[in-house]
Design a protein around this motif. Structure first.
Motif, PDB file in Angstrom:
ATOM      1  N   GLY A 101       0.822  -1.210   0.000  1.00  0.00           N
ATOM      2  CA  GLY A 101       0.000   0.000   0.000  1.00  0.00           C
ATOM      3  C   GLY A 101       0.853   1.255   0.000  1.00  0.00           C
ATOM      4  O   GLY A 101       0.535   2.241  -0.674  1.00  0.00           O
ATOM      5  N   MET A 102       1.948   1.217   0.750  1.00  0.00           N
ATOM      6  CA  MET A 102       2.868   2.357   0.768  1.00  0.00           C
ATOM      7  C   MET A 102       3.478   2.577  -0.609  1.00  0.00           C
ATOM      8  O   MET A 102       3.617   3.717  -1.065  1.00  0.00           O
ATOM      9  N   LEU A 103       3.833   1.475  -1.265  1.00  0.00           N
ATOM     10  CA  LEU A 103       4.412   1.586  -2.608  1.00  0.00           C
ATOM     11  C   LEU A 103       3.397   2.161  -3.593  1.00  0.00           C
ATOM     12  O   LEU A 103       3.738   2.992  -4.440  1.00  0.00           O
ATOM     13  N   LYS A 104       2.146   1.702  -3.475  1.00  0.00           N
ATOM     14  CA  LYS A 104       1.096   2.231  -4.352  1.00  0.00           C
ATOM     15  C   LYS A 104       0.898   3.724  -4.106  1.00  0.00           C
ATOM     16  O   LYS A 104       0.752   4.505  -5.049  1.00  0.00           O
ATOM     17  N   ALA A 105       0.882   4.104  -2.824  1.00  0.00           N
ATOM     18  CA  ALA A 105       0.691   5.514  -2.479  1.00  0.00           C
ATOM     19  C   ALA A 105       1.843   6.360  -3.015  1.00  0.00           C
ATOM     20  O   ALA A 105       1.628   7.455  -3.551  1.00  0.00           O
ATOM     21  N   ASP A 106       3.054   5.845  -2.867  1.00  0.00           N
ATOM     22  CA  ASP A 106       4.215   6.584  -3.369  1.00  0.00           C
ATOM     23  C   ASP A 106       4.170   6.700  -4.888  1.00  0.00           C
ATOM     24  O   ASP A 106       4.542   7.735  -5.457  1.00  0.00           O
ATOM     25  N   ASN A 107       3.695   5.648  -5.535  1.00  0.00           N
ATOM     26  CA  ASN A 107       3.573   5.668  -6.994  1.00  0.00           C
ATOM     27  C   ASN A 107       2.555   6.725  -7.439  1.00  0.00           C
ATOM     28  O   ASN A 107       2.778   7.453  -8.416  1.00  0.00           O
ATOM     29  N   ILE A 108       1.445   6.819  -6.707  1.00  0.00           N
ATOM     30  CA  ILE A 108       0.439   7.845  -7.011  1.00  0.00           C
ATOM     31  C   ILE A 108       1.039   9.233  -6.827  1.00  0.00           C
ATOM     32  O   ILE A 108       0.831  10.138  -7.645  1.00  0.00           O
ATOM     33  N   PHE A 109       1.799   9.388  -5.749  1.00  0.00           N
ATOM     34  CA  PHE A 109       2.406  10.696  -5.471  1.00  0.00           C
ATOM     35  C   PHE A 109       3.354  11.108  -6.595  1.00  0.00           C
ATOM     36  O   PHE A 109       3.318  12.257  -7.058  1.00  0.00           O
ATOM     37  N   GLN A 110       4.193  10.165  -7.023  1.00  0.00           N
ATOM     38  CA  GLN A 110       5.195  10.491  -8.042  1.00  0.00           C
ATOM     39  C   GLN A 110       4.572  10.693  -9.423  1.00  0.00           C
ATOM     40  O   GLN A 110       4.948  11.620 -10.152  1.00  0.00           O
ATOM     41  N   ASN A 111       3.622   9.824  -9.784  1.00  0.00           N
ATOM     42  CA  ASN A 111       3.108   9.811 -11.156  1.00  0.00           C
ATOM     43  C   ASN A 111       1.820  10.603 -11.361  1.00  0.00           C
ATOM     44  O   ASN A 111       1.412  10.831 -12.506  1.00  0.00           O
ATOM     45  N   GLU A 112       1.191  11.003 -10.276  1.00  0.00           N
ATOM     46  CA  GLU A 112      -0.030  11.801 -10.411  1.00  0.00           C
ATOM     47  C   GLU A 112       0.112  13.158  -9.712  1.00  0.00           C
ATOM     48  O   GLU A 112      -0.019  14.204 -10.354  1.00  0.00           O
ATOM     49  N   THR A 113       0.398  13.114  -8.413  1.00  0.00           N
ATOM     50  CA  THR A 113       0.483  14.375  -7.665  1.00  0.00           C
ATOM     51  C   THR A 113       1.531  15.312  -8.254  1.00  0.00           C
ATOM     52  O   THR A 113       1.244  16.482  -8.547  1.00  0.00           O
ATOM     53  N   MET A 114       2.749  14.797  -8.433  1.00  0.00           N
ATOM     54  CA  MET A 114       3.833  15.649  -8.921  1.00  0.00           C
ATOM     55  C   MET A 114       3.610  16.077 -10.371  1.00  0.00           C
ATOM     56  O   MET A 114       3.968  17.197 -10.760  1.00  0.00           O
ATOM     57  N   VAL A 115       3.004  15.208 -11.159  1.00  0.00           N
ATOM     58  CA  VAL A 115       2.716  15.557 -12.563  1.00  0.00           C
ATOM     59  C   VAL A 115       1.687  16.681 -12.623  1.00  0.00           C
ATOM     60  O   VAL A 115       1.843  17.658 -13.370  1.00  0.00           O
ATOM     61  N   ASP A 116       0.617  16.557 -11.826  1.00  0.00           N
ATOM     62  CA  ASP A 116      -0.421  17.594 -11.820  1.00  0.00           C
ATOM     63  C   ASP A 116       0.120  18.905 -11.242  1.00  0.00           C
ATOM     64  O   ASP A 116      -0.258  19.992 -11.697  1.00  0.00           O
ATOM     65  N   LEU A 117       1.000  18.801 -10.253  1.00  0.00           N
ATOM     66  CA  LEU A 117       1.604  20.009  -9.693  1.00  0.00           C
ATOM     67  C   LEU A 117       2.447  20.722 -10.750  1.00  0.00           C
ATOM     68  O   LEU A 117       2.432  21.957 -10.842  1.00  0.00           O
ATOM     69  N   SER A 118       3.167  19.954 -11.556  1.00  0.00           N
ATOM     70  CA  SER A 118       3.975  20.542 -12.633  1.00  0.00           C
ATOM     71  C   SER A 118       3.090  21.248 -13.659  1.00  0.00           C
ATOM     72  O   SER A 118       3.440  22.318 -14.165  1.00  0.00           O
ATOM     73  N   LYS A 119       1.940  20.652 -13.945  1.00  0.00           N
ATOM     74  CA  LYS A 119       1.001  21.287 -14.879  1.00  0.00           C
ATOM     75  C   LYS A 119       0.502  22.613 -14.311  1.00  0.00           C
ATOM     76  O   LYS A 119       0.404  23.615 -15.034  1.00  0.00           O
ATOM     77  N   LEU A 120       0.197  22.614 -13.020  1.00  0.00           N
ATOM     78  CA  LEU A 120      -0.272  23.849 -12.392  1.00  0.00           C
ATOM     79  C   LEU A 120       0.826  24.914 -12.384  1.00  0.00           C
ATOM     80  O   LEU A 120       0.546  26.103 -12.560  1.00  0.00           O
ATOM     81  N   LYS A 121       2.057  24.482 -12.176  1.00  0.00           N
ATOM     82  CA  LYS A 121       3.173  25.432 -12.192  1.00  0.00           C
ATOM     83  C   LYS A 121       3.230  26.166 -13.530  1.00  0.00           C
ATOM     84  O   LYS A 121       3.390  27.393 -13.582  1.00  0.00           O
ATOM     85  N   ILE A 122       3.092  25.415 -14.614  1.00  0.00           N
ATOM     86  CA  ILE A 122       3.125  26.012 -15.956  1.00  0.00           C
ATOM     87  C   ILE A 122       1.941  26.954 -16.145  1.00  0.00           C
ATOM     88  O   ILE A 122       2.088  28.066 -16.675  1.00  0.00           O
ATOM     89  N   LEU A 123       0.759  26.532 -15.698  1.00  0.00           N
ATOM     90  CA  LEU A 123      -0.442  27.354 -15.868  1.00  0.00           C
ATOM     91  C   LEU A 123      -0.351  28.649 -15.063  1.00  0.00           C
ATOM     92  O   LEU A 123      -0.711  29.723 -15.561  1.00  0.00           O
ATOM     93  N   PHE A 124       0.113  28.550 -13.821  1.00  0.00           N
ATOM     94  CA  PHE A 124       0.272  29.759 -13.009  1.00  0.00           C
ATOM     95  C   PHE A 124       1.278  30.707 -13.663  1.00  0.00           C
ATOM     96  O   PHE A 124       1.064  31.921 -13.713  1.00  0.00           O
ATOM     97  N   SER A 125       2.369  30.146 -14.163  1.00  0.00           N
ATOM     98  CA  SER A 125       3.388  30.965 -14.826  1.00  0.00           C
ATOM     99  C   SER A 125       2.819  31.638 -16.070  1.00  0.00           C
ATOM    100  O   SER A 125       3.044  32.833 -16.307  1.00  0.00           O
ATOM    101  N   ASP A 126       2.051  30.878 -16.857  1.00  0.00           N
ATOM    102  CA  ASP A 126       1.476  31.424 -18.096  1.00  0.00           C
ATOM    103  C   ASP A 126       0.498  32.559 -17.812  1.00  0.00           C
ATOM    104  O   ASP A 126       0.525  33.598 -18.480  1.00  0.00           O
ATOM    105  N   VAL A 127      -0.376  32.358 -16.831  1.00  0.00           N
ATOM    106  CA  VAL A 127      -1.397  33.377 -16.570  1.00  0.00           C
ATOM    107  C   VAL A 127      -0.768  34.626 -15.948  1.00  0.00           C
ATOM    108  O   VAL A 127      -1.199  35.760 -16.223  1.00  0.00           O
TER     109      VAL A 127
END
Length: 343
Positions: A266-292
């Protein structure tokens, strides 16, 4: 009609009229320029506030991500406290509330940029929900300790069987269940923490401790039989009771290992979600905030642009004032000469 034929009162009125007209032009230009500066100042203030708010909202999501990471890595963090509702975080309230409406009134060009925020922002918060649903804190060392205990008790039982076969009156194995390595470990803070985090395993743990105690105490009974010269009874007791206690102990150790490994998964699954979803979506938001933010600098006046426009207005007023001054002097001189000339 020649200007010399005009009465002196009219000549003076004409002179003052010309001067007043020129001054009026300067005044109107000044008022227009200052009015423009005031409007620009309001726009600049709103723009700076908007950019500051957006920058703050991005920083808040960085802090949000840090808190989520702590939930995964810091054993002192017992529960997930970050906001998982994308409508209820500070940016969500701004985005779905009056804040965004006001921003788009200031700069309608930003609407197309704001529209892009919804999906990655929602996905970011949903990733925290996913993490919470699969995460169970686990310690790899727990599984290692349990496996070590399993191997140790297999060896212990083998030594006991050998002692029976050799009719040894003194069996050189640990007979106190609290003093073997596993017995000491289950009294440790690590094991207590493990049981506290896994209350659903309390029954297995309780039964394990009973079977473990029975297993060690069986060695005491067998040793007494051997000392009394009753090797056959010792062998029967070993086959009938000790092996049963051993199998039960090992089985419950296996159950705990499986349970802890499931938590590790479960910890591995959670870490995988964090790396492949949370951090990816955060990177998208970073670009959007910068653009606006960058777009807002193009469509909403900035400090530098306002200073430049104010300097231009100031220069224009100075030039007009100089022109007005010399124009007034020129007209005054001409009219004065016309007045004085005929005298």
């Amino acid at each position: 009609m020649n200007i010399g034929d005009i009465k002196i009162s009219k000549k003076l009125s004409l002179a003052f009229g010309v001067v007043t007209f020129v001054l009026a032009i300067v005044s109107i230009w000044s008022i227009w320029g200052i009015g423009g500066i005031v409007v620009d100042a309001k726009e600049m203030t709103n723009g700076n506030k908007l950019r500051g708010d957006l920058q703050e909202k991005y920083i808040q999501h960085l802090e949000w991500t840090e808190q989520l990471k702590k939930f995964l890595t810091d054993s002192d963090v017992k529960e997930l406290t970050v906001q998982t509702d994308d409508h209820q975080c500070a940016f969500g309230k701004w985005y779905y509330g009056q804040g965004r409406i006001n921003a788009e009134k200031i700069a309608p060009e930003l609407k197309q940029f704001f529209d892009k925020f919804e999906e990655p922002h929602k996905a970011l918060h949903n990733s925290a929900k996913k993490i919470e649903s699969v995460f169970v804190r686990a310690d790899r060392q727990i599984s290692e300790e349990l496996l070590k205990a399993k191997v140790a008790h297999l060896t212990w039982a083998q030594k006991l069987n050998t002692a029976i076969l050799n009719h040894e009156r003194t069996i050189n194995i640990q007979k106190d269940p609290t003093q073997c390595d596993f017995g000491k470990w289950i009294s440790s803070e690590d094991f207590k923490a493990f049981t506290a985090k896994n209350p659903d395993l309390n029954t297995i743990i309780h039964d394990l401790m009973l079977e473990h105690e029975n297993l060690h105490q069986s060695a005491i009974h067998i040793e007494n039989l051997l000392r009394n010269g009753n090797a056959s009874a010792a062998s029967r007791y070993f086959e009938t009771n000790t092996i049963k206690f051993e199998e039960s102990t090992l089985s419950k150790l296996d159950n705990l290992i499986v349970a802890n490994n499931a938590n590790l998964e479960g910890m591995l699954k959670a870490d995988n979600i964090f790396q492949n979803e949370t951090m990816v979506d955060l990177s998208k938001l970073k670009i959007l905030f910068s653009d606006v933010i960058n777009k807002s600098k193009e469509v909403i006046i900035t400090d530098d642009v306002m200073v430049s426009k104010a300097s231009t207005t100031k220069g224009a007023i100075i030039i007009l004032s100089i022109i007005a001054f010399f124009t007034a002097i020129l007209f005054a001189y001409i009219i004065t000469q016309r007045i004085v000339g005929p005298l």
